[in-house]
Design a protein around this motif. Structure first.
Motif, PDB file in Angstrom:
ATOM      1  N   LEU A   1      11.240   7.970  -5.161  1.00 17.86           N
ATOM      2  CA  LEU A   1      11.492   7.571  -3.777  1.00 17.86           C
ATOM      3  C   LEU A   1      10.635   8.386  -2.828  1.00 17.86           C
ATOM      4  O   LEU A   1      10.044   7.849  -1.878  1.00 17.86           O
ATOM      5  CB  LEU A   1      12.976   7.767  -3.444  1.00 17.86           C
ATOM      6  N   TRP A   2      10.519   9.692  -3.075  1.00 12.86           N
ATOM      7  CA  TRP A   2       9.694  10.545  -2.221  1.00 12.86           C
ATOM      8  C   TRP A   2       8.233  10.118  -2.306  1.00 12.86           C
ATOM      9  O   TRP A   2       7.553  10.015  -1.281  1.00 12.86           O
ATOM     10  CB  TRP A   2       9.846  12.003  -2.639  1.00 12.86           C
ATOM     11  N   ALA A   3       7.743   9.886  -3.520  1.00 10.06           N
ATOM     12  CA  ALA A   3       6.343   9.483  -3.686  1.00 10.06           C
ATOM     13  C   ALA A   3       6.052   8.196  -2.936  1.00 10.06           C
ATOM     14  O   ALA A   3       4.981   8.040  -2.338  1.00 10.06           O
ATOM     15  CB  ALA A   3       6.023   9.310  -5.174  1.00 10.06           C
ATOM     16  N   SER A   4       7.000   7.273  -2.937  1.00  4.81           N
ATOM     17  CA  SER A   4       6.816   6.001  -2.221  1.00  4.81           C
ATOM     18  C   SER A   4       6.885   6.208  -0.714  1.00  4.81           C
ATOM     19  O   SER A   4       6.056   5.671   0.031  1.00  4.81           O
ATOM     20  CB  SER A   4       7.897   4.995  -2.661  1.00  4.81           C
ATOM     21  N   ALA A   5       7.868   6.976  -0.256  1.00  8.03           N
ATOM     22  CA  ALA A   5       8.032   7.177   1.188  1.00  8.03           C
ATOM     23  C   ALA A   5       6.870   7.952   1.782  1.00  8.03           C
ATOM     24  O   ALA A   5       6.376   7.625   2.866  1.00  8.03           O
ATOM     25  CB  ALA A   5       9.353   7.911   1.466  1.00  8.03           C
ATOM     26  N   THR A   6       6.418   8.984   1.085  1.00  3.34           N
ATOM     27  CA  THR A   6       5.374   9.836   1.660  1.00  3.34           C
ATOM     28  C   THR A   6       4.032   9.127   1.751  1.00  3.34           C
ATOM     29  O   THR A   6       3.220   9.426   2.621  1.00  3.34           O
ATOM     30  CB  THR A   6       5.242  11.135   0.826  1.00  3.34           C
ATOM     31  N   THR A   7       3.793   8.155   0.851  1.00  6.33           N
ATOM     32  CA  THR A   7       2.530   7.417   0.907  1.00  6.33           C
ATOM     33  C   THR A   7       2.656   6.144   1.736  1.00  6.33           C
ATOM     34  O   THR A   7       1.648   5.587   2.166  1.00  6.33           O
ATOM     35  CB  THR A   7       2.043   7.072  -0.510  1.00  6.33           C
ATOM     36  N   ALA A   8       3.879   5.677   1.953  1.00  4.20           N
ATOM     37  CA  ALA A   8       4.075   4.572   2.896  1.00  4.20           C
ATOM     38  C   ALA A   8       3.846   5.078   4.315  1.00  4.20           C
ATOM     39  O   ALA A   8       3.283   4.387   5.158  1.00  4.20           O
ATOM     40  CB  ALA A   8       5.482   3.997   2.761  1.00  4.20           C
ATOM     41  N   ALA A   9       4.315   6.296   4.568  1.00  8.14           N
ATOM     42  CA  ALA A   9       4.004   6.970   5.834  1.00  8.14           C
ATOM     43  C   ALA A   9       2.683   7.708   5.660  1.00  8.14           C
ATOM     44  O   ALA A   9       2.141   7.783   4.558  1.00  8.14           O
ATOM     45  CB  ALA A   9       5.109   7.948   6.186  1.00  8.14           C
ATOM     46  N   SER A  10       2.164   8.255   6.735  1.00  5.24           N
ATOM     47  CA  SER A  10       0.952   9.087   6.602  1.00  5.24           C
ATOM     48  C   SER A  10       1.376  10.530   6.459  1.00  5.24           C
ATOM     49  O   SER A  10       0.909  11.413   7.165  1.00  5.24           O
ATOM     50  CB  SER A  10       0.037   8.912   7.825  1.00  5.24           C
ATOM     51  N   ASN A  11       2.303  10.768   5.519  1.00  7.44           N
ATOM     52  CA  ASN A  11       2.908  12.099   5.416  1.00  7.44           C
ATOM     53  C   ASN A  11       2.176  12.982   4.423  1.00  7.44           C
ATOM     54  O   ASN A  11       1.653  14.017   4.778  1.00  7.44           O
ATOM     55  CB  ASN A  11       4.381  11.965   5.038  1.00  7.44           C
TER      56      ASN A  11
ATOM     57  N   GLY B   1       2.168   5.857 -10.712  1.00  2.00           N
ATOM     58  CA  GLY B   1       1.143   6.411  -9.836  1.00  2.00           C
ATOM     59  C   GLY B   1       0.396   5.359  -9.054  1.00  2.00           C
ATOM     60  O   GLY B   1      -0.174   5.645  -7.987  1.00  2.00           O
ATOM     61  N   LEU B   2       0.391   4.131  -9.556  1.00  2.00           N
ATOM     62  CA  LEU B   2      -0.291   3.042  -8.840  1.00  2.00           C
ATOM     63  C   LEU B   2       0.399   2.723  -7.514  1.00  2.00           C
ATOM     64  O   LEU B   2      -0.263   2.377  -6.540  1.00  2.00           O
ATOM     65  CB  LEU B   2      -0.344   1.793  -9.724  1.00  2.00           C
ATOM     66  N   ILE B   3       1.728   2.844  -7.467  1.00  3.45           N
ATOM     67  CA  ILE B   3       2.468   2.462  -6.251  1.00  3.45           C
ATOM     68  C   ILE B   3       2.111   3.345  -5.058  1.00  3.45           C
ATOM     69  O   ILE B   3       1.797   2.830  -3.975  1.00  3.45           O
ATOM     70  CB  ILE B   3       3.985   2.466  -6.527  1.00  3.45           C
ATOM     71  N   PRO B   4       2.138   4.681  -5.176  1.00  2.00           N
ATOM     72  CA  PRO B   4       1.684   5.493  -4.039  1.00  2.00           C
ATOM     73  C   PRO B   4       0.256   5.183  -3.625  1.00  2.00           C
ATOM     74  O   PRO B   4      -0.067   5.162  -2.434  1.00  2.00           O
ATOM     75  CB  PRO B   4       1.808   6.935  -4.561  1.00  2.00           C
ATOM     76  N   LEU B   5      -0.597   4.933  -4.608  1.00  2.00           N
ATOM     77  CA  LEU B   5      -1.989   4.600  -4.322  1.00  2.00           C
ATOM     78  C   LEU B   5      -2.076   3.290  -3.542  1.00  2.00           C
ATOM     79  O   LEU B   5      -2.802   3.174  -2.552  1.00  2.00           O
ATOM     80  CB  LEU B   5      -2.758   4.501  -5.636  1.00  2.00           C
ATOM     81  N   LEU B   6      -1.294   2.291  -3.965  1.00  2.00           N
ATOM     82  CA  LEU B   6      -1.307   0.990  -3.296  1.00  2.00           C
ATOM     83  C   LEU B   6      -0.746   1.083  -1.881  1.00  2.00           C
ATOM     84  O   LEU B   6      -1.280   0.480  -0.942  1.00  2.00           O
ATOM     85  CB  LEU B   6      -0.497  -0.013  -4.116  1.00  2.00           C
ATOM     86  N   LEU B   7       0.318   1.849  -1.698  1.00  2.00           N
ATOM     87  CA  LEU B   7       0.909   1.991  -0.366  1.00  2.00           C
ATOM     88  C   LEU B   7      -0.074   2.633   0.610  1.00  2.00           C
ATOM     89  O   LEU B   7      -0.139   2.249   1.781  1.00  2.00           O
ATOM     90  CB  LEU B   7       2.196   2.811  -0.448  1.00  2.00           C
ATOM     91  N   MET B   8      -0.852   3.599   0.133  1.00  5.71           N
ATOM     92  CA  MET B   8      -1.873   4.189   0.996  1.00  5.71           C
ATOM     93  C   MET B   8      -2.967   3.175   1.319  1.00  5.71           C
ATOM     94  O   MET B   8      -3.482   3.132   2.433  1.00  5.71           O
ATOM     95  CB  MET B   8      -2.492   5.425   0.331  1.00  5.71           C
ATOM     96  N   LYS B   9      -3.317   2.357   0.354  1.00  6.35           N
ATOM     97  CA  LYS B   9      -4.399   1.395   0.551  1.00  6.35           C
ATOM     98  C   LYS B   9      -4.042   0.309   1.568  1.00  6.35           C
ATOM     99  O   LYS B   9      -4.921  -0.315   2.147  1.00  6.35           O
ATOM    100  CB  LYS B   9      -4.792   0.769  -0.787  1.00  6.35           C
ATOM    101  N   PHE B  10      -2.748   0.080   1.769  1.00  4.61           N
ATOM    102  CA  PHE B  10      -2.345  -0.874   2.798  1.00  4.61           C
ATOM    103  C   PHE B  10      -2.654  -0.372   4.203  1.00  4.61           C
ATOM    104  O   PHE B  10      -2.502  -1.105   5.180  1.00  4.61           O
ATOM    105  CB  PHE B  10      -0.855  -1.199   2.689  1.00  4.61           C
ATOM    106  N   GLY B  11      -3.081   0.893   4.315  1.00  7.75           N
ATOM    107  CA  GLY B  11      -3.506   1.401   5.617  1.00  7.75           C
ATOM    108  C   GLY B  11      -2.453   2.166   6.368  1.00  7.75           C
ATOM    109  O   GLY B  11      -2.525   2.286   7.595  1.00  7.75           O
ATOM    110  N   GLU B  12      -1.434   2.689   5.660  1.00  7.17           N
ATOM    111  CA  GLU B  12      -0.379   3.490   6.291  1.00  7.17           C
ATOM    112  C   GLU B  12       0.346   2.701   7.376  1.00  7.17           C
ATOM    113  O   GLU B  12       0.525   3.164   8.494  1.00  7.17           O
ATOM    114  CB  GLU B  12      -0.957   4.785   6.889  1.00  7.17           C
ATOM    115  N   ILE B  13       0.778   1.497   7.032  1.00 12.41           N
ATOM    116  CA  ILE B  13       1.503   0.664   7.998  1.00 12.41           C
ATOM    117  C   ILE B  13       2.916   0.340   7.527  1.00 12.41           C
ATOM    118  O   ILE B  13       3.664  -0.303   8.252  1.00 12.41           O
ATOM    119  CB  ILE B  13       0.747  -0.658   8.262  1.00 12.41           C
TER     120      ILE B  13
END
Length: 576
Positions: free
Chosen positions: A349-359, A374-386
């Motif tokens: 949950l932390w890995a997802s939240a921190t990369t969904a935000a620009s944290n 590990g792909l999920i945090p990478l993908l969330l960052m690639k969406f542009g931190e939105i």
């Protein structure tokens, strides 16, 4: 081995989302009042200080700025912040509050760190407790932890005014927006959270490091410092830079499950509240809640995939029984690189939240996640931190996708696209294209440079797909102003410090300027009355369109790079 989430795990996930959404609504309303310059319950405390700041700086808070002036103010303020922080880090050895007598940083590391904290990225190529003095942490990094999210909130407020105003030349006053964001929003929240974290065991002291004598006669140096005060704004400002090298996996930053929950909540609290702020400031709360719904519809399934992937672990470790320790770690899921006091669910949950935000903070090592985890945090960052994005920047980034969705929907039905009564024309779409393309271009070009040069290859510790994923993650983190690290990559080198520093600076400011240009263009437009052909932008159908556009752009931009890294590694894991 079990891939199923326990009842307690489901309860933790559900409680987190419920508290996040419930708390974001009143906070969003309060933030709207602050950014509109209205009186709040904190005004008796902070209004005199606010007036004093304006007087000392010679600022007229009522003076309206054109978007060009607003952008210039953002750039000048950030440039001055960058230079001051760079000089401070270089001269650290001669400055006070340095009980460990840590020397100044090298030029390339000081450049990277100054770029990182001035852009709200908070990427760290250094170990905090072995590199940064108390003075640098407090007067340098923590100050930026306050002002950079305030810049994000200011730009967000300007964007909202662009949509709310009609035939206006200005979009607000940057200096007033930033000052109010710090005084009324970030400072009070951080003060309260710091007190709570201190009560939970997060350290807050100016004492020198302590040497502990072990039972076997060996000595261990235990790092201390003013941690709680930095930890609070690190989370609330979606900053993420850890006081210690292992960040929020360190017991002095994050000692127990309650502190973990509060810090997790803080990561997404203000970004989620920005949606309600948007609805209040434009006079239609349905619009803000539709955006919040779009964010949540994307976040929750991706977060669950991450949890399931980590809960499943690597089947071959248990099946083959190669190693008793590895078998034990994988018997109930992948516990490698995770703290037992948090477990798999809270780590994923932390890995997802921190990369969904620009944290960018971490409470587990993402490099030790399964390939799909590990792909999920990478993908969330690639969406542009939105999804939900950074403080302020998540909302204005999401509004860019909303404008693009309106434009596409308008083309499909043969109508001039409109959003909130404003016609969306070629200028807005050109600027929106820049906002979406710049981070993607940076990721692809910088990754290519790193994997094809000797200096870039020299930092790789793990060969093959994992090494590629580590480079891709580092560049994505820098180019999308996130700051989290996959680890396993040696980045404190002149090559990576320079490459990633340049990516951070370009991504932050070459996105802000087009956003402000859109705000200025929309503010000057007339408001078009609603008609029978007006596309409703608060309905589930429109939410689905926005989600589809985000996913389509993300997949088209990044699918090849993801296929070369985490996807290939996943198939390697399956093959054993």
């Amino acid at each position: 081995m079990s891939s199923f989430i326990t009842g307690a795990g489901w309860l933790q996930l559900a409680l987190y989302m419920l508290v996040l959404i419930a708390a974001s609504i009143p906070l969003g309303v309060f933030m709207a009042r602050v950014l509109k310059g209205e009186r709040t319950f904190l005004s008796p405390v902070f209004a005199p200080l606010e007036r004093l700041i304006y007087k000392a700086c010679g600022v007229d808070p009522q003076a309206d700025m054109r978007w060009q002036d607003y952008a210039a103010a953002v750039l000048v303020f950030s440039a001055v912040s960058f230079v001051l922080l760079f000089v401070m880090l270089m001269a650290q050895g001669a400055l006070p509050l340095n009980p460990q007598r840590l020397p100044g940083l090298s030029a390339d590391l000081a450049f990277n760190t100054a770029a990182s904290f001035v852009t709200n990225t908070n990427w760290q190529a250094y170990g905090g407790e072995t590199t940064m003095s108390y003075f640098s942490q407090m007067a340098g990094l923590t100050v930026q932890n306050f002002v950079t999210p305030a810049v994000g909130l200011a730009v967000m407020a300007a964007m909202i005014r662009g949509l709310a105003r009609k035939e206006a030349a200005g979009i607000g006053n940057f200096w007033a927006d930033m000052t109010r964001a710090v005084l009324y929003i970030l400072l009070p929240l951080s003060f309260v959270l710091a007190l709570i974290l201190g009560a939970q065991g997060v350290v807050q002291t100016f004492h020198a490091y302590v040497t502990a004598h072990g039972l076997q006669g060996d000595d261990q140096v235990i790092a201390l410092g003013p941690v709680a005060s930095q930890e609070a704004i690190k989370m609330l400002g979606t900053n993420g830079g850890g006081f210690f090298n292992v960040n929020s996996a360190h017991p002095f930053e994050n000692p127990n499950p309650l502190s973990n929950f509060l810090e997790l909540l803080s990561i997404l609290l203000i970004p989620a509240a920005c949606c309600e702020t948007f609805g209040v400031m434009i006079g239609d709360k349905r619009q803000g809640r539709a955006i919040l719904a779009a964010m949540t519809v994307i976040f929750v399934p991706l977060m669950l995939i991450c949890v399931f992937a980590e809960q499943s672990g690597n089947p071959h470790l248990t099946a083959l029984g190669v190693d008793q320790i590895a078998s034990h770690l994988q018997s109930g899921g992948n516990m490698e690189g995770k703290e037992t006091r948090f477990g798999i669910v809270n780590s994923a949950l932390w890995a997802s939240a921190t990369t969904a935000a620009s944290n960018g903070s971490v409470n587990a090592m993402h490099d030790s996640f399964t390939p799909l985890g590990g792909l999920i945090p990478l993908l969330l960052m690639k969406f542009g931190e939105i999804i939900y994005g950074g403080v302020g920047c998540g909302l204005y980034g999401m509004l860019i996708f909303v404008l693009l969705s309106v434009f596409i929907a308008g083309l499909m039905v043969g109508r001039t696209p409109e959003y909130l009564g404003k016609k969306i024309q070629s200028f807005e779409i050109k600027m929106a294209s820049l906002v979406m393309l710049i981070p993607g271009i940076l990721v692809l070009i910088a990754t290519a440079i790193a994997v094809t040069t000797k200096a870039g290859q020299a930092g790789i510790f793990n060969p093959g797909a994992q090494g590629f994923s580590e480079i891709l993650y580092a560049v994505t983190s820098a180019s999308n102003n996130n700051g989290s690290a996959f680890a396993g990559l040696s980045v404190n080198t002149p090559f990576y410090n320079t490459l990633l520093g340049v990516c951070m600076l370009i991504s932050r400011f070459w996105v802000i300027v087009p956003v402000l240009a859109i705000a200025g263009s929309l503010a000057a437009k007339k408001r078009v009355p609603e008609s029978a052909g007006t596309l409703p932008t608060h309905t589930p159908l429109f939410v689905a369109v926005v989600v589809g556009v985000i996913l389509l752009i993300g997949v088209l931009t990044y699918a090849p790079t993801l296929a070369l890294g985490p996807v290939v590694e996943h198939f390697h894991m399956i093959e054993g």
